[in-house]
Design an enzyme around this catalytic site. Structure first.
Site, PDB file in Angstrom:
ATOM      1  N   HIS A  96     -24.777  24.589   9.409  1.00 14.22           N
ATOM      2  CA  HIS A  96     -24.773  23.241   9.973  1.00 14.22           C
ATOM      3  C   HIS A  96     -25.692  23.198  11.184  1.00 14.22           C
ATOM      4  O   HIS A  96     -25.750  24.148  11.960  1.00 14.22           O
ATOM      5  CB  HIS A  96     -23.344  22.878  10.409  1.00 14.22           C
ATOM      6  CG  HIS A  96     -23.229  21.503  10.994  1.00 14.22           C
ATOM      7  ND1 HIS A  96     -23.065  20.381  10.221  1.00 14.22           N
ATOM      8  CD2 HIS A  96     -23.284  21.070  12.276  1.00 14.22           C
ATOM      9  CE1 HIS A  96     -23.012  19.313  10.994  1.00 14.22           C
ATOM     10  NE2 HIS A  96     -23.140  19.699  12.251  1.00 14.22           N
ATOM     11  N   ASP A 113     -11.776  11.968   9.525  1.00 15.58           N
ATOM     12  CA  ASP A 113     -13.000  12.028  10.344  1.00 15.58           C
ATOM     13  C   ASP A 113     -13.875  10.807  10.076  1.00 15.58           C
ATOM     14  O   ASP A 113     -14.472  10.258  11.010  1.00 15.58           O
ATOM     15  CB  ASP A 113     -13.782  13.317  10.054  1.00 15.58           C
ATOM     16  CG  ASP A 113     -15.115  13.301  10.784  1.00 15.58           C
ATOM     17  OD1 ASP A 113     -15.079  13.244  12.024  1.00 15.58           O
ATOM     18  OD2 ASP A 113     -16.180  13.262  10.133  1.00 15.58           O
ATOM     19  N   ARG A 171     -15.626   5.587  16.589  1.00 17.41           N
ATOM     20  CA  ARG A 171     -16.333   6.151  17.759  1.00 17.41           C
ATOM     21  C   ARG A 171     -17.696   5.501  17.911  1.00 17.41           C
ATOM     22  O   ARG A 171     -18.139   5.177  19.018  1.00 17.41           O
ATOM     23  CB  ARG A 171     -16.482   7.666  17.603  1.00 17.41           C
ATOM     24  CG  ARG A 171     -15.186   8.419  17.838  1.00 17.41           C
ATOM     25  CD  ARG A 171     -15.293   9.849  17.333  1.00 17.41           C
ATOM     26  NE  ARG A 171     -16.326  10.593  18.026  1.00 17.41           N
ATOM     27  CZ  ARG A 171     -16.942  11.663  17.510  1.00 17.41           C
ATOM     28  NH1 ARG A 171     -16.636  12.115  16.309  1.00 17.41           N
ATOM     29  NH2 ARG A 171     -17.862  12.282  18.202  1.00 17.41           N
ATOM     30  N   SER A 211     -14.776  16.873  14.721  1.00 14.24           N
ATOM     31  CA  SER A 211     -15.451  16.171  13.631  1.00 14.24           C
ATOM     32  C   SER A 211     -16.279  17.144  12.786  1.00 14.24           C
ATOM     33  O   SER A 211     -16.177  17.192  11.559  1.00 14.24           O
ATOM     34  CB  SER A 211     -16.331  15.076  14.234  1.00 14.24           C
ATOM     35  OG  SER A 211     -17.189  14.526  13.282  1.00 14.24           O
ATOM     36  N   LYS A 231     -14.896  19.073   8.787  1.00 11.77           N
ATOM     37  CA  LYS A 231     -15.636  18.940   7.523  1.00 11.77           C
ATOM     38  C   LYS A 231     -16.027  20.312   6.967  1.00 11.77           C
ATOM     39  O   LYS A 231     -16.063  20.517   5.763  1.00 11.77           O
ATOM     40  CB  LYS A 231     -16.872  18.064   7.733  1.00 11.77           C
ATOM     41  CG  LYS A 231     -16.492  16.584   7.838  1.00 11.77           C
ATOM     42  CD  LYS A 231     -17.663  15.700   8.164  1.00 11.77           C
ATOM     43  CE  LYS A 231     -18.107  15.894   9.573  1.00 11.77           C
ATOM     44  NZ  LYS A 231     -18.826  14.810  10.192  1.00 11.77           N
TER      45      LYS A 231
HETATM   46  N1  URA Z   1     -21.851  15.346  13.790  1.00 11.30           N
HETATM   47  C1  URA Z   1     -20.617  15.126  13.291  1.00 11.30           C
HETATM   48  O1  URA Z   1     -20.351  15.420  12.131  1.00 11.30           O
HETATM   49  N2  URA Z   1     -19.695  14.572  14.097  1.00 11.30           N
HETATM   50  C2  URA Z   1     -19.941  14.245  15.379  1.00 11.30           C
HETATM   51  O2  URA Z   1     -19.053  13.782  16.050  1.00 11.30           O
HETATM   52  C3  URA Z   1     -21.223  14.477  15.886  1.00 11.30           C
HETATM   53  C4  URA Z   1     -22.175  15.044  15.070  1.00 11.30           C
END
Ligand code: URA
Length: 435
Positions: free
Chosen positions: A83, A162, A169, A184, A188
């Site tokens: 990521h 999320d 948000r 967040s 995932k």
């Molecule tokens: N990427 C995400 O998946 N969530 C966030 O809050 C910020 C960046």
């Protein structure tokens, strides 16, 4: 069961949530018993008063459990995900995934679209005619079983809490909050089934985290919460003051990724992909040392193994089997191609990633709002890097635009984002820190 009002009051009054309260919050978000205005109030209270590590870990796990979790148990180990917090010209996933698969890693990944100046892997892959980014969880697992590699867009069934919180948000100015960002991202990753995760925290003008202090803080939180949540994590802080590699823009970035897979191991994209995959090989116990892992990655590229995996992957997800060998003619590219020449001499001291990323958004290659459509063919190639000697009238960039006017304006903006000085400046290292 704690009422929405009680949950909001706890954070408003700077008290600490119990695990049960966090679980009630997440359950209420998903079943709709907590309304958007209540969730938004809780978000603002959490933004202002913070969440500690135990609360953030519980939030991460509860969000990971809020929907389906991918079951990779029938697939060969190690299971690795990668990521990036997002940057300008960051096409590393397109190289790292086939490289992982070529090194025996099962690489399963969910990716997002770009928003603002940082591009998204799904947008880049959608430049490829026929490529599917909507694999279902069962298709994802079946493909990973056959080829060791599969990638899809965000599934509505994985970590749905999320998705709800992120939307709120975005609308309530509470995105920029470290515990919320960390939960967040990691929820995932956990829902996606990986055991080992390599995280690239970008730092600089083209990233979410502009300065090293902020990037270090985010990296430390990710490491702490990820480890508490049971992930085997390696984290890099990498430079995003200048764009990564030469291409910015969707089709152009696919072309650059393919050129790295054809053997360009010394390029910045190649070096970063190798570093990330080597860390994954070491962290998962597949290789005993980072040196051995890096050597294996270099060999996997130079032998053509990684390119073969890319071909299998793209074809399995709907691309023409000839795509990899004919990519230049198959990808959409902006009809107006303008060479840009620099009118000074000296050394390149800065290539402003933030300004160049915004330029590609304005050309149509990125989106300002979630629902915007993008043009995959526009973008820029920067042919110089920080530290390079620059000669007067050098061809420093190429713009791909929709119209002559847009190309003219883009050429001016490229020149304004490149700073030349009389004395040499050393570029910041590509990999700043590894945690
Ligand atoms: N990427 C995400 O998946 N969530 C966030 O809050 C910020 C960046």
């Amino acid at each position: 069961m704690h009422s929405p009002q009680a949950l909001i009051a706890t954070k408003r009054d700077r008290r600490t949530h119990s695990s049960e309260e966090i679980r009630d919050l997440v359950r209420g978000l998903v079943d709709g018993s907590i309304k958007d205005y209540q969730a938004s109030s809780w978000l603002m209270a959490a933004y202002l008063n913070g969440l500690d590590s135990a609360e953030t870990t519980e939030l991460t796990l509860a969000m990971a459990d809020s929907g389906e979790r991918l079951d990779l148990s029938g697939l060969p180990k190690p299971w690795v995900d990668k990521h990036s917090t997002g940057g300008v010209g960051d096409k590393v996933t397109l190289v790292a995934l086939p490289l992982m698969a070529a090194c025996g890693i099962t690489a399963v990944k969910m990716s997002g679209r770009g928003l603002g100046i940082t591009g998204g892997t799904i947008d880049k892959l959608e430049s490829i005619p026929g490529f599917r980014t909507d694999l279902s969880p069962s298709e994802l697992v079946a493909q990973a079983n056959q080829f060791g590699i599969a990638l899809t867009g965000q599934s509505p069934n994985l970590a749905p809490a999320d998705k709800i919180l992120y939307g709120l948000r975005d609308a309530t100015a509470t995105v920029d909050c470290v515990p919320l960002i960390v939960s967040s991202i990691l929820s995932k990753k956990i829902a996606g089934g990986a055991e080992t995760v390599v995280l690239d925290v970008k730092c600089g003008s083209g990233a979410f985290m502009r300065d090293l202090g902020a990037a270090r803080n985010l990296a430390a939180w990710l490491k702490d919460i990820g480890t508490r949540a049971g992930l085997n994590l390696r984290i890099l802080i990498t430079d995003m003051d200048q764009p990564l590699g030469s291409a910015i823009g969707n089709s152009l970035e696919v072309l650059e990724a393919l050129s790295v897979l054809r053997g360009d191991v010394k390029s910045s994209v190649g070096r970063l992909a190798i570093k990330l995959v080597a860390l994954a090989l070491e962290a998962s116990g597949t290789e005993a040392s980072l040196e051995a892992a890096e050597a294996r990655c270099v060999l996997a590229i130079q032998s053509g193994g990684a390119l073969t995996k890319a071909r299998e992957w793209l074809t399995a997800q709907g691309a023409d089997p000839a795509f990899v060998d004919q990519a230049e003619s198959k990808l959409p590219l902006g009809p107006v191609v303008r060479k840009v020449f620099i009118h000074s001499s000296g050394y390149l001291a800065r290539a402003d990633a933030g300004a160049l990323g915004q330029l590609v958004v304005d050309l149509g290659g990125g989106r300002a709002h979630k629902e915007d459509l993008i043009d995959h063919g526009v973008g820029i190639q920067i042919h110089v890097a920080v530290g390079d000697e620059i000669t007067d009238n050098e061809h420093c960039a190429t713009v791909f635009a929709k119209t002559e006017e847009e190309a003219d304006e883009a050429a001016q903006r490229v020149l304004a984002s490149l700073y030349v000085t009389a004395t040499p400046t050393e570029a910041r290292p590509l990999v700043i820190e590894v945690l």
